[in-house]
Design a protein around this motif. Structure first.
Motif, short mmCIF file in Angstrom:
data_model
loop_
_atom_site.label_atom_id
_atom_site.label_comp_id
_atom_site.label_asym_id
_atom_site.label_seq_id
_atom_site.Cartn_x
_atom_site.Cartn_y
_atom_site.Cartn_z
N PHE A 156 -17.85 -5.84 20.65
CA PHE A 156 -19.23 -6.48 19.64
C PHE A 156 -19.94 -7.75 21.01
N GLU A 157 -21.41 -7.63 21.02
CA GLU A 157 -21.92 -8.56 21.28
C GLU A 157 -21.31 -9.57 21.04
N GLY A 158 -20.98 -10.48 22.18
CA GLY A 158 -21.68 -12.44 21.72
C GLY A 158 -20.25 -12.90 20.88
N ALA A 159 -19.33 -10.95 20.40
CA ALA A 159 -17.75 -12.33 20.20
C ALA A 159 -16.75 -12.76 20.80
N SER A 160 -17.16 -12.51 22.38
CA SER A 160 -16.44 -13.68 23.30
C SER A 160 -17.70 -14.54 24.31
N THR A 161 -17.81 -15.56 23.29
CA THR A 161 -19.58 -16.22 24.20
C THR A 161 -18.14 -17.63 23.31
N THR A 162 -17.65 -18.48 24.53
CA THR A 162 -17.50 -19.24 24.59
C THR A 162 -18.13 -20.54 24.17
N GLY A 167 -12.61 -30.48 23.20
CA GLY A 167 -12.63 -30.38 24.89
C GLY A 167 -11.87 -28.91 25.46
N GLY A 168 -11.68 -28.08 24.36
CA GLY A 168 -10.73 -26.51 24.50
C GLY A 168 -12.04 -25.82 24.58
N GLY A 169 -11.71 -24.82 25.08
CA GLY A 169 -12.98 -22.76 24.57
C GLY A 169 -11.93 -22.30 23.92
N ILE A 170 -12.90 -22.05 22.83
CA ILE A 170 -12.85 -20.81 21.73
C ILE A 170 -13.81 -19.82 22.08
N GLN A 171 -13.48 -18.95 22.01
CA GLN A 171 -14.16 -17.65 21.70
C GLN A 171 -14.29 -17.70 19.93
N ILE A 172 -15.76 -17.17 19.96
CA ILE A 172 -16.13 -16.52 18.68
C ILE A 172 -15.64 -16.03 17.76
N VAL A 173 -15.36 -14.57 17.98
CA VAL A 173 -14.23 -13.72 17.69
C VAL A 173 -13.18 -15.07 16.58
N ASP A 174 -12.48 -15.03 17.76
CA ASP A 174 -10.86 -16.62 17.42
C ASP A 174 -11.27 -17.47 16.00
N VAL A 175 -12.74 -17.91 16.52
CA VAL A 175 -13.10 -18.62 15.31
C VAL A 175 -13.40 -18.15 13.87
N LEU A 206 -6.99 -6.07 5.23
CA LEU A 206 -6.11 -5.84 6.33
C LEU A 206 -7.26 -4.85 7.19
N THR A 207 -7.79 -3.49 6.63
CA THR A 207 -8.91 -2.88 7.48
C THR A 207 -9.85 -3.27 7.86
N VAL A 208 -10.46 -4.21 6.85
CA VAL A 208 -11.66 -5.50 7.00
C VAL A 208 -11.18 -5.98 8.87
N CYS A 209 -9.91 -6.71 8.04
CA CYS A 209 -9.71 -7.52 8.88
C CYS A 209 -9.50 -7.03 10.44
N GLY A 210 -9.01 -6.06 10.35
CA GLY A 210 -8.34 -5.24 11.37
C GLY A 210 -10.19 -5.05 12.64
N ILE A 211 -11.04 -4.85 11.50
CA ILE A 211 -11.78 -5.09 12.82
C ILE A 211 -12.38 -6.27 13.68
N PHE A 212 -11.58 -7.34 13.09
CA PHE A 212 -12.28 -8.78 13.77
C PHE A 212 -10.93 -8.37 15.01
N ILE A 213 -10.01 -8.12 14.10
CA ILE A 213 -8.71 -8.42 15.09
C ILE A 213 -8.41 -7.10 16.48
N GLY A 214 -8.95 -5.97 16.11
CA GLY A 214 -9.52 -4.80 17.40
C GLY A 214 -10.64 -6.00 18.78
N VAL A 215 -11.52 -6.22 18.09
CA VAL A 215 -11.81 -7.10 19.67
C VAL A 215 -10.99 -8.10 19.30
N LYS A 216 -10.67 -8.74 19.25
CA LYS A 216 -9.52 -9.64 19.99
C LYS A 216 -8.73 -8.98 20.85
N LEU A 217 -7.59 -7.95 20.08
CA LEU A 217 -6.52 -7.63 20.58
C LEU A 217 -6.68 -5.66 21.42
N GLN A 218 -8.04 -5.96 21.24
CA GLN A 218 -8.32 -3.74 21.90
C GLN A 218 -7.49 -3.08 20.11
#
Lengths: 290, 618
Positions: free
Chosen positions: A122-128, A133-141, A199-211
């Motif tokens: 997903f484009e932009g999801a891994s933008t940090t 003082g720490g890096g965090i990706q958009i998907v994590d936020v 959970l299915t909706v959240c799964g989309i985002f978790i998939g972006v994070k964890l494959q």
């Protein structure tokens, strides 16, 4: 700080899993072994759609589709794999059939996608971003906010809505609840559908994070359960607490001892919690005898 | 039973005895054939398949013991299996190739894995064991890799061949026979366990946790014990597997195998002893056979679990059992023959049941639930050879007091003694063991037991030891006969012996009430607590109940009755305590109570019918 953000992000995945368990448990006292498989479905859905086209519009469509589809599947699970056994009073048969549902979903994913983990692009999801003082990706936020908002939402819903109160009445004393006119069947089916959809909706985002991999659900069932057990069965605030603690524990173990010790340490914590306080930190004593 | 429906010539009796054993002998004959026929007629490839079936039979039946009999779903038997295989491989690589040594070490190591996953997992309900045990399976590859020096890591361990037995090399045929013997002996041991007081107590546990504790058994101990026993065959299976295949690696012990084992168990019937072999045969000859099937393997197990789980009753072994029963019926009243054999061994003529009543004293018992003072300094005394009643309106604290005596509620303060023993702070099962028997407001009669079994279950806290039961030693038969004899004597004491082979759960309410009392009597209790025994009984039922309770009094028992039915109690009791708002407001004989101003004013005065009842009595 990056480590703290990573721990929070991982923790929020576990909060979501624990939430999925809890929505069902707080409504009818059952443990839905198949809950994390809905996350896996969401992840593969994300994979299938976003490899073709990833834009904000598709994201909205996918979320609506995933929510509806997950809810329908959750409904079907309750209707065909849970209710027939409850009617005949086989509460402990339900565990076998929810495991059956989990394995069927896993089996379908395995047959369709094979054993390799697939990235969900997903484009932009891994933008940090750089925060405190720490890096965090958009998907994590996204995940962290999603998890906390949902858990708090359910916490209040269980206290103030008719559905939440009915569920608590059913788990506390089913007969008394039925006599008061609570429709325990509807409460239960709502819980399965809600937890499936969310959970299915959240799964989309978790998939972006964890494959996305066919094994995702089974891995999450175990660690998610530890978060659930730690926080306390039946408690939504406990789910937040347990999820965050496990995220921190996992990242901490990986950082200080090495990744190969992660699961052993988590298991040690689970055994300790069950031995010392089997109902978890914020657990509800009444659910014990289920 | 004295009028046996068949001729009693010696010869006929011997034949009848043999026929009556058919249901227990038939599976053994089939098992022996299943072991010996492949040895005589098939090649080594098929024979290896048979050993594989034996391996899975051992694992699956270990799971059955826990899931089917004690009702706790475990998914970790694959981990115990892996433990056994690794122990065997490590021993073999260090020069220890005696297969019996390996078997013992493997079983012991598997029990340790069982203890680690079971002790915490069983603290909660059945699904937490599913998770703690499944988790162990996920840990296998991690632990194996962490201990690479010992286990060979991902590469695995080879060099597991040429086992010996007592120093002699064991050829394949010998290995095959040994595996068959172990499997058969385990299944027989399991059958004996299931049939012993340990196994039958699990039926009681399924009905109700409170009932189990009230007959003096600890549910947690029972479940742990069953789970640990079930881990032994899984460990032994590891040894057989290691020597059969000669090479092991973490890839052999996966979550999928755990699911496959569960599927085999459910298909074979989880609450069946021999079903494990059927399920394992289907597993080994079906899914595990073809590699083309791999893509759909997980899906297939899932569907198996769903379908078998939904038709949960008893898997394929259920219909088989029914068929055997029908076949037995055709052979001529098989049950009657079995019952006759049982009775012949009992010699009920000299049976007696003793009721050694002891003094109960409760003083200053307090218990608050939140802000509600359920017990506010309640005090009662009950003497041996007397019937002591507790009267009071709803919410007076009668049942709470009864529950503090039997340990289900622990009092905030106060003293409760039976004989010389203080009951305060003892768990309910210890109080049951100490000799306090009780009945429940709703009779708790386990499913699938006949009347004699139910009565005998009152004595399950004592009797033959575990090993003696599994091996059916003479001491087992001796102790078993004693338990049966006393149970029969208790039935006779209540005049219910004609019902002894009836199905207990289908008796009418009044008889079930009596049966609960008899179960408590069979335990030869020092104190007997009856919780509203008269509720819902008609006049005949009341008369029968009163007669039984009087007999217990004549035999020297200490009886406490909690009741609403005032005329019934006033007619029956020797001593009456009246409770109100958690306090004892009056104590005395029924006559004194009927005239006690405090009683009339505060409790009986409230209700015109109760007052009328009293008038009538005066």
């Amino acid at each position: 700080m990056t480590l703290v953000w990573a721990a929070l992000a991982l923790g929020s995945v576990y909060i979501i899993v624990a939430l999925g368990f809890n929505i069902v448990m707080a409504s009818n006292g059952l443990f839905n072994f198949a809950a994390p498989q809905f996350i896996m479905i969401g992840a593969f859905l994300g994979y299938a759609v976003f490899t073709a086209d990833s834009s904000a519009l598709t994201l909205t469509l996918v979320i609506v589709g995933a929510g509806t589809g997950g809810a329908v599947l959750g409904y079907l699970e309750e209707r065909f794999a849970v209710r027939p056994l409850l009617k005949r009073g086989h509460r402990h048969g339900v565990l076998v059939t929810t495991i059956g549902v989990a394995v069927v979903i896993e089996g379908v994913a395995f047959a369709l996608f094979g054993s390799d983990a697939l990235p969900v692009p997903f484009e932009g999801a891994s933008t940090t971003l750089s925060w405190l003082g720490g890096g965090i990706q958009i998907v994590d936020v996204t995940l962290i906010s999603l998890a906390i908002v949902l858990a708090l939402g359910f916490h209040f819903a269980s206290k103030y809505t008719r559905w939440g109160l009915s569920g608590r009445a059913v788990t506390a004393d089913k007969e008394a609840a039925l006599l008061r006119g609570v429709n325990s069947g509807r409460v239960s089916v709502t819980a399965f559908a809600l937890s499936g959809g969310l959970l299915t909706v959240c799964g989309i985002f978790i998939g972006v994070k964890l494959q996305a991999s066919y094994h995702l659900g089974t891995e999450l069932v175990l660690i998610g359960f530890v978060a659930f057990a730690l926080g306390g069965f039946g408690s939504y605030l406990g789910a937040i607490l347990g999820g965050l603690f496990l995220g921190a524990l996992q990242m901490g173990t990986a950082f200080f001892l090495g990744g190969e010790y992660q699961l052993l340490v988590v298991y040690g914590v689970l055994l300790a919690v069950l031995l010392i306080k089997p109902t978890g930190i914020l657990g509800d004593r009444r659910i014990r005898s289920v | 039973m004295s009028s046996a429906p068949f001729p009693t010539s010696m010869r006929f009796q011997r034949i009848a005895g043999w026929i009556s054993r058919a249901p227990s002998v038939l599976p053994i004959v089939i098992a022996l054939l299943a072991i010996l026929v492949p040895l005589a007629f098939f090649g080594q490839y098929q024979q290896r398949q048979v050993v594989m079936i034996m391996v899975y039979t051992l694992i699956v039946s270990g799971l059955n013991l826990t899931f089917g009999f004690s009702g706790d779903l475990a998914l970790g038997h694959v981990a115990m299996f892996a433990t056994g295989a690794y122990v065997t491989a490590i021993l073999a690589n260090n020069g220890v190739d005696d297969i019996l040594v390996a078997l013992v070490c493997s079983a012991a190591a598997a029990a340790v894995v069982g203890l680690i996953s079971g002790a915490p997992g069983l603290r909660l309900s059945s699904w937490s064991l599913a998770i703690t045990s499944l988790f162990v399976v996920l840990l296998i590859p991690r632990v194996v890799v962490l201990a690479t020096d010992l286990t060979g890591g991902r590469q695995g361990l080879s060099g597991i061949f040429n086992p010996t037995i007592f120093g002699f090399p064991l050829k394949f045929t010998g290995f095959y026979l040994l595996a068959g013997a172990i499997t058969l002996l385990w299944l027989l041991g399991m059958r004996n366990f299931v049939d012993s007081r340990y196994g039958r107590a699990l039926l009681v546990l399924r009905e109700s946790r409170q009932l189990t504790q009230s007959v003096g058994l600890s549910p947690y101990k029972m479940r742990i014990r069953t789970y640990l026993i079930g881990s032994l065959p899984a460990g032994a299976a590891g040894t057989l597997y290691a020597y059969l295949v000669g090479f092991i690696s973490p890839e052999a012990f996966t979550l999928n195998l755990a699911i496959a084992v569960l599927a085999a168990a459910v298909v074979g019937g989880t609450s069946s002893v021999w079903g494990a072999a059927v399920g394992s045969a289907i597993l080994v000859l079906g899914p595990l056979q073809s590699s083309a099937f791999e893509q759909y393997s997980i899906l297939t197990y899932g569907i198996f679990l769903l379908v078998a789980g939904l038709s949960f009753a008893s898997g394929v072994a259920g219909p088989a059992k029914n068929a055997v029963r029908k076949f037995g019926g055709a052979l001529g009243k098989l049950h009657v023959l079995q019952q006759a054999r049982l009775l012949k061994n009992l010699q009920p003529e000299d049976a007696t049941v003793v009721i050694p009543g002891q003094l109960l004293i409760a003083r200053g018992v307090f218990k608050a639930f939140g802000g509600v003072k359920a017990l506010d300094g309640a005090a009662i005394t009950a003497e041996p050879g007397k019937i002591t009643a507790i009267l009071g309106s709803n919410g007076a604290g009668k049942t709470t007091l009864l529950n503090t005596i039997s340990g289900f509620v622990s009092p905030d303060s106060g003293m409760i003694t039976v004989g010389d023993t203080s009951l305060v702070d003892l768990p309910p099962d210890r109080i049951g063991q100490r000799g306090v028997g009780r009945t429940f407001q709703t009779p708790q009669i386990p499913h699938g037991m006949n009347v004699l079994d139910v009565v005998e279950s009152g004595r399950f806290h004592q009797g033959p030891g575990l090993l003696a039961s599994i091996m059916r030693l003479p001491s087992y038969r001796e102790a078993q006969r004693e338990n049966r004899t006393v149970a029969l004597a208790a039935l006779r004491f209540a005049g219910l012996e004609h019902l002894m082979f009836e199905s207990a759960e289908s008796l009418p309410l009044g008889t079930r009430r009596l049966l609960e009392v008899v179960r408590a009597v069979a335990r030869e209790p020092n104190l007997l607590l009856l919780d509203e025994p008269a509720a819902g009984l008609d006049d005949v039922g009341l008369a029968e109940l009163a007669q039984l309770v009087r007999r217990i009094r004549e035999a020297g028992g200490t009886v406490i009755i909690v009741e609403h039915n005032v005329p019934f109690v006033m007619d029956l009791a020797d001593e009456v305590h009246v409770m109100e708002l958690g306090r004892t407001i009056a104590s005395g004989t029924p006559g004194e109570i009927a005239n006690d101003p405090a009683v009339i004013a505060s409790y009986l005065g409230e209700s015109l019918t109760a007052q009328a009842d009293l008038e009538e009595l005066r």
